[in-house]
Write an enzyme that holds these catalytic residues in place. Structure first.
Site, PDB file in Angstrom:
ATOM      1  N   HIS A  39       0.841  -1.204   0.000  1.00  0.00           N
ATOM      2  CA  HIS A  39       0.000   0.000   0.000  1.00  0.00           C
ATOM      3  C   HIS A  39       0.875   1.254   0.000  1.00  0.00           C
ATOM      4  CE1 HIS A  39      -2.811  -2.922   2.113  1.00  0.00           C
ATOM      5  NE2 HIS A  39      -3.542  -2.524   1.096  1.00  0.00           N
ATOM      6  N   GLY A 154      -3.005  -2.097  -6.939  1.00  0.00           N
ATOM      7  CA  GLY A 154      -1.856  -2.997  -6.997  1.00  0.00           C
ATOM      8  C   GLY A 154      -2.091  -4.152  -7.952  1.00  0.00           C
TER       9      GLY A 154
END
Ligand code: PAF
Length: 286
Positions: A39, A154
């Site tokens: 993250h 992601g």
């Protein structure tokens, strides 16, 4: 800039309105919290690209199945706040479930956004019925609430990324989706909030998931392109405590299954280690 945590949609909208008036670009990093280095890389990328970075932290009930880990999913807002601030975020949007789904008694009470069936009738969608409807619904809501110029996702959740790109294009949502590379531990294990469920022994077993993907990648480099053979090569290095759910090979552009790796493709795995479900993937065939 100090990081502000906002829980209410109306309050967030007011803040964003002001930033937009000032001509600032907005980046959104949607998360379910329990933030890790993966993250951090998304937040960093957003703060390098945009004037304002908003990190949403929301464990979204409608993307969890009835027997999944919604209740035990780690909630760690204090450390999330620190990691977000360190990587340049200005705002955390952390709404309650009641803010996001007021009056929701059951899933059938709300308008859902459903991706095309052929994109969910494969890989994670096969075992997680309704999961991607839940993801698309919450991501659409977040896009409408935050109105970002860019949103960062992601590549670990590669099917999610593909579905969100498709949804954004199909529904003409004015946001640019920025894919960000998967981040691994030094050991090779793909970073995931669910790794917190693993014991040291589980982690050792889980390593064979990424090892099997590296084995596939090497085999392709050595000229083995038949996916049946690649499947067997991967299974041969899988730890006996790992229960694979799927090993699939898809075209990187179309996400169609491929039988030969004769074009840029993705090898993707989902597997359970001591009942913890993990996913990982690798780019092959360039
Ligand atoms: O990838 C995740 O963490 C979630 O699926 C997302 C995109 C934040 C939606 O809840």
């Amino acid at each position: 800039m100090n990081l502000v945590v906002v829980n209410k949609i109306t309050e967030l909208r007011e803040i964003i309105k002001q930033y937009k008036k000032e001509g600032k670009t907005i980046g959104l990093v949607p998360t379910m919290g329990c933030l890790h280095k993966g993250h951090a890389s998304l937040i960093k990328k957003s703060s390098q690209t945009c004037d304002i970075t908003v990190v949403s932290v929301f464990v979204n009930p409608v993307q969890f199945g009835p027997n999944e880990d919604y209740d035990k999913y780690p909630r760690t807002l204090e450390s999330d706040r620190q990691l977000a601030a360190e990587n340049g975020a200005c705002l955390i949007f952390a709404p309650s479930a009641a803010q996001m789904y007021p009056g929701m008694l059951k899933f059938s009470d709300i308008t859902m956004v459903a991706p095309p069936f052929k994109l969910v009738d494969m890989m994670c969608g096969k075992s997680r019925t309704g999961h991607f409807d839940g993801v698309c619904t919450v991501v659409t809501k977040l896009f409408n609430i935050v109105q970002p110029d860019y949103a960062f996702f992601g590549m670990k959740d590669i099917q999610q990324l593909y579905i969100i790109k498709k949804m954004t294009a199909d529904l003409n949502i004015p946001v640019e989706i920025v894919p960000c590379p998967l981040v691994r531990e030094e050991s090779g294990l793909a970073l995931s909030s669910r790794n917190t469920y693993l014991s040291d022994a589980d982690k050792k077993s889980a390593l064979s998931i990424s090892q099997s993907l590296f084995t596939i990648q090497n085999a392709v480099k050595n000229g083995i392109i038949d996916t049946k053979k690649l499947f067997d090569t991967a299974m041969a290095v899988m730890d006996r405590n790992v229960e694979p759910e799927y090993i699939e090979f898809v075209d990187r552009e179309t996400f169609e299954p491929v039988e030969q790796i004769d074009r840029p493709s993705i090898a993707a795995i989902a597997a359970r280690v001591n009942s913890v479900r993990l996913i990982d993937n690798i780019l092959i065939g360039d």
